[in-house]
Design a protein around this motif. Structure first.
Motif, PDB file in Angstrom:
ATOM      1  N   LYS A  68       0.812  -1.223   0.000  1.00 42.70           N
ATOM      2  CA  LYS A  68       0.000   0.000   0.000  1.00 42.70           C
ATOM      3  C   LYS A  68       0.846   1.273   0.000  1.00 42.70           C
ATOM      4  CE  LYS A  68      -1.087   0.449   4.888  1.00 42.70           C
ATOM      5  NZ  LYS A  68      -2.135   0.485   5.894  1.00 42.70           N
ATOM      6  N   HIS A  69       2.139   1.149   0.217  1.00 37.64           N
ATOM      7  CA  HIS A  69       3.035   2.303   0.075  1.00 37.64           C
ATOM      8  C   HIS A  69       3.791   2.282  -1.258  1.00 37.64           C
ATOM      9  CE1 HIS A  69       2.329   2.606   4.428  1.00 37.64           C
ATOM     10  NE2 HIS A  69       2.392   3.898   4.153  1.00 37.64           N
ATOM     11  N   THR A  70       3.565   1.256  -2.063  1.00 37.84           N
ATOM     12  CA  THR A  70       4.183   1.144  -3.387  1.00 37.84           C
ATOM     13  C   THR A  70       3.223   1.553  -4.495  1.00 37.84           C
ATOM     14  OG1 THR A  70       5.621  -0.670  -2.657  1.00 37.84           O
ATOM     15  CG2 THR A  70       5.244  -0.476  -5.024  1.00 37.84           C
ATOM     16  N   CYS A  71       1.964   1.210  -4.356  1.00 39.36           N
ATOM     17  CA  CYS A  71       0.994   1.389  -5.444  1.00 39.36           C
ATOM     18  C   CYS A  71       0.279   2.738  -5.366  1.00 39.36           C
ATOM     19  CB  CYS A  71      -0.036   0.267  -5.412  1.00 39.36           C
ATOM     20  SG  CYS A  71       0.680  -1.358  -5.727  1.00 39.36           S
ATOM     21  N   ALA A  72       0.053   3.319  -6.537  1.00 40.95           N
ATOM     22  CA  ALA A  72      -0.747   4.532  -6.687  1.00 40.95           C
ATOM     23  C   ALA A  72      -1.718   4.271  -7.838  1.00 40.95           C
ATOM     24  CB  ALA A  72       0.142   5.731  -6.980  1.00 40.95           C
ATOM     25  N   TYR A  73      -2.924   4.849  -7.741  1.00 42.27           N
ATOM     26  CA  TYR A  73      -4.001   4.537  -8.690  1.00 42.27           C
ATOM     27  C   TYR A  73      -4.478   5.796  -9.387  1.00 42.27           C
ATOM     28  CZ  TYR A  73      -8.924   3.487  -9.951  1.00 42.27           C
ATOM     29  OH  TYR A  73     -10.125   3.366 -10.588  1.00 42.27           O
ATOM     30  N   THR A  74      -4.523   5.732 -10.714  1.00 48.03           N
ATOM     31  CA  THR A  74      -5.117   6.795 -11.517  1.00 48.03           C
ATOM     32  C   THR A  74      -6.481   6.335 -12.003  1.00 48.03           C
ATOM     33  OG1 THR A  74      -2.978   7.603 -12.299  1.00 48.03           O
ATOM     34  CG2 THR A  74      -4.896   8.199 -13.605  1.00 48.03           C
ATOM     35  N   ASN A  75      -7.506   7.096 -11.655  1.00 49.15           N
ATOM     36  CA  ASN A  75      -8.861   6.824 -12.130  1.00 49.15           C
ATOM     37  C   ASN A  75      -9.087   7.687 -13.364  1.00 49.15           C
ATOM     38  OD1 ASN A  75     -11.823   7.930 -12.170  1.00 49.15           O
ATOM     39  ND2 ASN A  75     -11.893   5.859 -11.345  1.00 49.15           N
ATOM     40  N   HIS A  76      -9.457   7.068 -14.486  1.00 43.63           N
ATOM     41  CA  HIS A  76      -9.629   7.784 -15.742  1.00 43.63           C
ATOM     42  C   HIS A  76     -11.063   8.148 -16.056  1.00 43.63           C
ATOM     43  CE1 HIS A  76      -5.573   7.709 -17.468  1.00 43.63           C
ATOM     44  NE2 HIS A  76      -5.420   6.629 -16.726  1.00 43.63           N
ATOM     45  N   THR A  77     -12.016   7.557 -15.350  1.00 46.60           N
ATOM     46  CA  THR A  77     -13.411   7.842 -15.679  1.00 46.60           C
ATOM     47  C   THR A  77     -14.294   7.665 -14.459  1.00 46.60           C
ATOM     48  OG1 THR A  77     -15.266   7.274 -17.112  1.00 46.60           O
ATOM     49  CG2 THR A  77     -13.839   5.465 -16.446  1.00 46.60           C
ATOM     50  N   ILE A  78     -15.376   8.418 -14.431  1.00 42.45           N
ATOM     51  CA  ILE A  78     -16.350   8.252 -13.349  1.00 42.45           C
ATOM     52  C   ILE A  78     -17.518   7.386 -13.791  1.00 42.45           C
ATOM     53  CG2 ILE A  78     -15.737  10.398 -12.197  1.00 42.45           C
ATOM     54  CD1 ILE A  78     -18.222  11.657 -13.544  1.00 42.45           C
ATOM     55  N   LEU A  79     -17.496   6.919 -15.021  1.00 40.62           N
ATOM     56  CA  LEU A  79     -18.577   6.071 -15.525  1.00 40.62           C
ATOM     57  C   LEU A  79     -18.467   4.679 -14.908  1.00 40.62           C
ATOM     58  CD1 LEU A  79     -18.428   7.076 -19.290  1.00 40.62           C
ATOM     59  CD2 LEU A  79     -20.037   7.902 -17.549  1.00 40.62           C
ATOM     60  N   ALA A  80     -19.485   4.306 -14.158  1.00 37.73           N
ATOM     61  CA  ALA A  80     -19.451   3.024 -13.449  1.00 37.73           C
ATOM     62  C   ALA A  80     -19.232   1.847 -14.395  1.00 37.73           C
ATOM     63  CB  ALA A  80     -20.741   2.848 -12.654  1.00 37.73           C
ATOM     64  N   GLU A  81     -19.815   1.917 -15.578  1.00 35.40           N
ATOM     65  CA  GLU A  81     -19.673   0.792 -16.505  1.00 35.40           C
ATOM     66  C   GLU A  81     -18.246   0.629 -17.039  1.00 35.40           C
ATOM     67  OE1 GLU A  81     -21.508   4.288 -18.794  1.00 35.40           O
ATOM     68  OE2 GLU A  81     -21.860   3.298 -16.889  1.00 35.40           O
ATOM     69  N   ALA A  82     -17.416   1.645 -16.883  1.00 35.73           N
ATOM     70  CA  ALA A  82     -16.037   1.554 -17.340  1.00 35.73           C
ATOM     71  C   ALA A  82     -15.103   1.038 -16.243  1.00 35.73           C
ATOM     72  CB  ALA A  82     -15.556   2.917 -17.836  1.00 35.73           C
ATOM     73  N   LEU A  83     -15.582   0.983 -15.011  1.00 37.24           N
ATOM     74  CA  LEU A  83     -14.764   0.469 -13.905  1.00 37.24           C
ATOM     75  C   LEU A  83     -14.897  -1.044 -13.882  1.00 37.24           C
ATOM     76  CD1 LEU A  83     -15.759   3.095 -11.208  1.00 37.24           C
ATOM     77  CD2 LEU A  83     -13.681   3.059 -12.607  1.00 37.24           C
ATOM     78  N   GLU A  84     -13.774  -1.724 -13.978  1.00 37.51           N
ATOM     79  CA  GLU A  84     -13.810  -3.182 -14.081  1.00 37.51           C
ATOM     80  C   GLU A  84     -14.391  -3.831 -12.830  1.00 37.51           C
ATOM     81  OE1 GLU A  84     -10.287  -4.318 -17.167  1.00 37.51           O
ATOM     82  OE2 GLU A  84      -9.815  -4.409 -15.055  1.00 37.51           O
ATOM     83  N   LYS A  85     -15.256  -4.772 -13.071  1.00 39.47           N
ATOM     84  CA  LYS A  85     -15.826  -5.632 -12.035  1.00 39.47           C
ATOM     85  C   LYS A  85     -15.748  -7.047 -12.589  1.00 39.47           C
ATOM     86  CE  LYS A  85     -19.022  -2.071 -10.606  1.00 39.47           C
ATOM     87  NZ  LYS A  85     -19.490  -1.210 -11.686  1.00 39.47           N
ATOM     88  N   TRP A  86     -15.011  -7.891 -11.908  1.00 39.73           N
ATOM     89  CA  TRP A  86     -14.807  -9.247 -12.401  1.00 39.73           C
ATOM     90  C   TRP A  86     -15.651 -10.233 -11.613  1.00 39.73           C
ATOM     91  CZ3 TRP A  86      -8.781  -9.733 -13.065  1.00 39.73           C
ATOM     92  CH2 TRP A  86      -8.354  -8.778 -14.003  1.00 39.73           C
ATOM     93  N   PRO A  87     -16.290 -11.175 -12.302  1.00 37.87           N
ATOM     94  CA  PRO A  87     -17.092 -12.185 -11.599  1.00 37.87           C
ATOM     95  C   PRO A  87     -16.216 -12.997 -10.636  1.00 37.87           C
ATOM     96  CG  PRO A  87     -17.505 -12.258 -13.971  1.00 37.87           C
ATOM     97  CD  PRO A  87     -16.332 -11.348 -13.752  1.00 37.87           C
ATOM     98  N   ILE A  88     -16.692 -13.111  -9.407  1.00 34.47           N
ATOM     99  CA  ILE A  88     -15.935 -13.843  -8.389  1.00 34.47           C
ATOM    100  C   ILE A  88     -15.682 -15.283  -8.822  1.00 34.47           C
ATOM    101  CG2 ILE A  88     -16.181 -14.893  -6.082  1.00 34.47           C
ATOM    102  CD1 ILE A  88     -17.309 -12.182  -5.133  1.00 34.47           C
ATOM    103  N   ASP A  89     -16.685 -15.954  -9.376  1.00 30.40           N
ATOM    104  CA  ASP A  89     -16.503 -17.362  -9.733  1.00 30.40           C
ATOM    105  C   ASP A  89     -15.435 -17.537 -10.810  1.00 30.40           C
ATOM    106  OD1 ASP A  89     -18.254 -16.149 -11.560  1.00 30.40           O
ATOM    107  OD2 ASP A  89     -19.405 -17.975 -11.907  1.00 30.40           O
ATOM    108  N   VAL A  90     -15.344 -16.606 -11.747  1.00 30.36           N
ATOM    109  CA  VAL A  90     -14.311 -16.684 -12.790  1.00 30.36           C
ATOM    110  C   VAL A  90     -12.933 -16.467 -12.166  1.00 30.36           C
ATOM    111  CG1 VAL A  90     -13.417 -15.614 -14.900  1.00 30.36           C
ATOM    112  CG2 VAL A  90     -15.877 -16.011 -14.644  1.00 30.36           C
ATOM    113  N   MET A  91     -12.816 -15.445 -11.326  1.00 24.05           N
ATOM    114  CA  MET A  91     -11.512 -15.175 -10.708  1.00 24.05           C
ATOM    115  C   MET A  91     -11.097 -16.324  -9.804  1.00 24.05           C
ATOM    116  SD  MET A  91     -10.010 -11.962  -8.589  1.00 24.05           S
ATOM    117  CE  MET A  91      -9.930 -10.921 -10.026  1.00 24.05           C
TER     118      MET A  91
END
Length: 182
Positions: A68-91
């Motif tokens: 958590k002190h190594t990673c930084a996150y850039t958010n490119h969009t506020i559109l919910a459909e563009a934010l990845e959500k992966w099915p738990i069973d697949v992962m």
């Protein structure tokens, strides 16, 4: 599979380069920053945890502090459909160890949120990493990063005050702006 492959290969290269110069990984966060450019590379967080714990025998707490002190996150969009959500069973089927680590990150994050919000279920529902049968990659990115930025001042303000307000309240100062092209 492809995203995991690129994440794993990239981390392997970064760690090898680090260990060519330093004797161990205890200063990894002091010498490396990994910018998560939107939600595509967010598997860096659980994969780095896996590497530290499974390959270098570090404990959970030490690994999590470094990640958590190594990673930084850039958010490119506020559109919910563009934010990845992966099915738990697949992962769970494709990446069982990575999913196991995400489950533990979520479990500990739930405890943190409950403590910070006096158990506010509405806030918890909005920020959970695992919910509705999906892994919410943006939520994982925010939980596992030291910095979250938007790509324009207005975008960052919308993240802080509307779209990711609960995260901004949980992590004062974590959200900041870095305008694209500058």
């Amino acid at each position: 599979k492809q995203q995991y492959f690129f994440v794993a290969a990239g981390l392997n290269s970064i760690i090898r380069a680090h260990l060519r110069v330093y004797p161990d990984l205890t200063n990894f966060a002091d010498k490396n920053v990994i910018q998560l450019n939107d939600t595509h590379p967010v598997l860096v967080i659980p994969e780095l945890m896996r590497i530290f714990m499974d390959e270098y025998d570090m404990g959970w707490d030490e690994s999590w502090e470094i990640v958590k002190h190594t990673c930084a996150y850039t958010n490119h969009t506020i559109l919910a459909e563009a934010l990845e959500k992966w099915p738990i069973d697949v992962m769970r089927d494709l990446l069982p160890r990575i999913y196991q680590i995400i489950e533990e990150i979520d479990r500990r994050f739930v405890g943190f949120v409950k403590m910070k919000t006096d158990g506010d279920e509405e806030i918890l529902r909005k920020v959970r990493i695992l919910k509705d049968g999906q892994v919410h990659m943006a939520n994982l990115a925010i939980a596992g990063s030291f910095s979250v930025n938007g790509v324009a001042a207005l975008h960052t303000e919308i993240l802080k005050t509307r779209e990711m307000k609960e995260f901004n309240d949980l992590f004062p100062g974590k959200f900041n702006n870095k305008t694209n092209g500058v």
